[in-house]
Enzyme design. Structure first.
Site, PDB file in Angstrom:
ATOM      1  CG  ASP A 298      -1.315  -9.314  -9.988  1.00 19.70           C
ATOM      2  OD1 ASP A 298      -1.161  -9.629  -8.794  1.00 19.70           O
ATOM      3  OD2 ASP A 298      -1.821  -8.227 -10.347  1.00 19.70           O
TER       4      ASP A 298
ATOM      5  CG  ASP B  78       8.005  -1.405  -6.702  1.00 18.35           C
ATOM      6  OD1 ASP B  78       8.307  -0.350  -6.106  1.00 18.35           O
ATOM      7  OD2 ASP B  78       7.943  -1.485  -7.938  1.00 18.35           O
TER       8      ASP B  78
ATOM      9  CE  LYS C   9       7.765  10.120  -7.398  1.00 20.27           C
ATOM     10  NZ  LYS C   9       7.445  10.576  -8.773  1.00 20.27           N
TER      11      LYS C   9
ATOM     12  CG  ASP D   4      15.937  -1.751   1.512  1.00 21.04           C
ATOM     13  OD1 ASP D   4      15.053  -2.431   0.940  1.00 21.04           O
ATOM     14  OD2 ASP D   4      16.543  -0.820   0.950  1.00 21.04           O
TER      15      ASP D   4
ATOM     16  CB  THR E 252      18.017 -11.429  -2.420  1.00 26.50           C
ATOM     17  OG1 THR E 252      17.749 -10.139  -1.837  1.00 26.50           O
ATOM     18  CG2 THR E 252      17.099 -12.467  -1.783  1.00 26.50           C
TER      19      THR E 252
ATOM     20  CE1 TYR F 161      15.799  -3.296  -4.365  1.00 25.96           C
ATOM     21  CE2 TYR F 161      15.850  -3.757  -2.012  1.00 25.96           C
ATOM     22  CZ  TYR F 161      15.570  -2.904  -3.050  1.00 25.96           C
ATOM     23  OH  TYR F 161      15.086  -1.646  -2.791  1.00 25.96           O
ATOM     24  CD  GLU F 162      19.604  -9.056   3.158  1.00 21.54           C
ATOM     25  OE1 GLU F 162      18.489  -9.039   3.717  1.00 21.54           O
ATOM     26  OE2 GLU F 162      20.466  -9.945   3.363  1.00 21.54           O
TER      27      GLU F 162
END
Length: 233
Positions: free
Chosen positions: A117, A139, A143, A175, A212, A214-215
């Site tokens: 962390d 992340d 919600k 994003d 990346t 993720y991108e």
């Protein structure tokens, strides 16, 4: 000498995936300890605020990446900036293993890895010791009831501001439109100035950017990346 008490912190998110390859297990067993930034946890470093960055990086500027994912960006920055020390924090051990494999291939020596962390790292970093920080595709916690878990909250931003030097750059890529909203609302409250002067400043990636995994996934699924740049004031 009295030491501060360990704070109670909830952690949300995954620490380990379902499967590690044998090679990745080897990286963790053979390489991770040598790339440790030093004593971070409360049992081994109860004094706090005393991580020896000069000893780690020879007095060079130090950058911090929060949640490096698979490590594409942090290894790119380490390779392109050999005169800068970089600390990467990532609690997801599968991502740590992926980065260790990339370190072997890139043969960089200016990178240290904390598999935990980032709030623990904030505890031991000296005040005003970091020259640049990255938060890339964190992340999203989509919600509404989970928005308090996002990084862009005072629990994370206040200690980040403490360890950043005056004038240090803080980059955020996401994003998720609502994450952009919360970032622009909360980051300035922690003592940062948004540097955008026009739409291209958040639509266009940084000149030293590497996209990346993720991108690339976000782009394939039709989501629009935003690149937000702040300065510690």
């Amino acid at each position: 000498m009295t030491h501060p008490q360990r704070p109670h912190r909830n952690f949300y998110g995954r620490l380990k995936g379902k499967h590690l390859k044998d090679s990745q297990k080897g990286y963790l067993e053979e390489d991770l300890a040598a790339l440790s930034p030093g004593a971070v946890d409360w049992d081994t470093n109860p004094a706090r605020d005393d991580l020896d960055l000069n000893g780690l990086f020879g007095g060079n500027d130090v950058w911090l990446e929060v949640g490096f994912g698979g490590g594409e960006h942090v290894i790119h920055q380490a390779a392109e900036n050999p005169d800068v020390g970089i600390i990467g924090c990532e609690p997801y051990i599968n991502g740590v293993a992926m980065l260790l494999g990339k370190v072997r291939k890139a043969n960089v020596s200016n990178l240290r890895i904390y598999p935990g962390d980032v709030r623990d790292m904030f505890d031991v970093l000296p005040p005003a010791s970091i020259s640049k920080a990255f938060l890339l595709y964190p992340d999203p916690w989509p919600k509404s009831r989970h928005h308090r878990r996002r990084f862009v909250t005072p629990e994370h931003l206040d200690p980040l501001a403490r360890v950043l030097k005056l004038g240090a750059e803080f980059r955020v890529a996401t994003d998720i439109p609502d994450y952009v909203r919360q970032t622009l609302e909360e980051v300035p409250k922690a003592g940062f100035e948004w540097l955008a002067e026009g739409p291209e400043d958040w639509r266009r990636p940084w000149s030293d950017w590497i996209s990346t995994r993720y991108e690339q996934k976000a782009l394939r699924e039709g989501r629009t990346p935003h690149y937000l740049t702040f300065r510690k004031t």
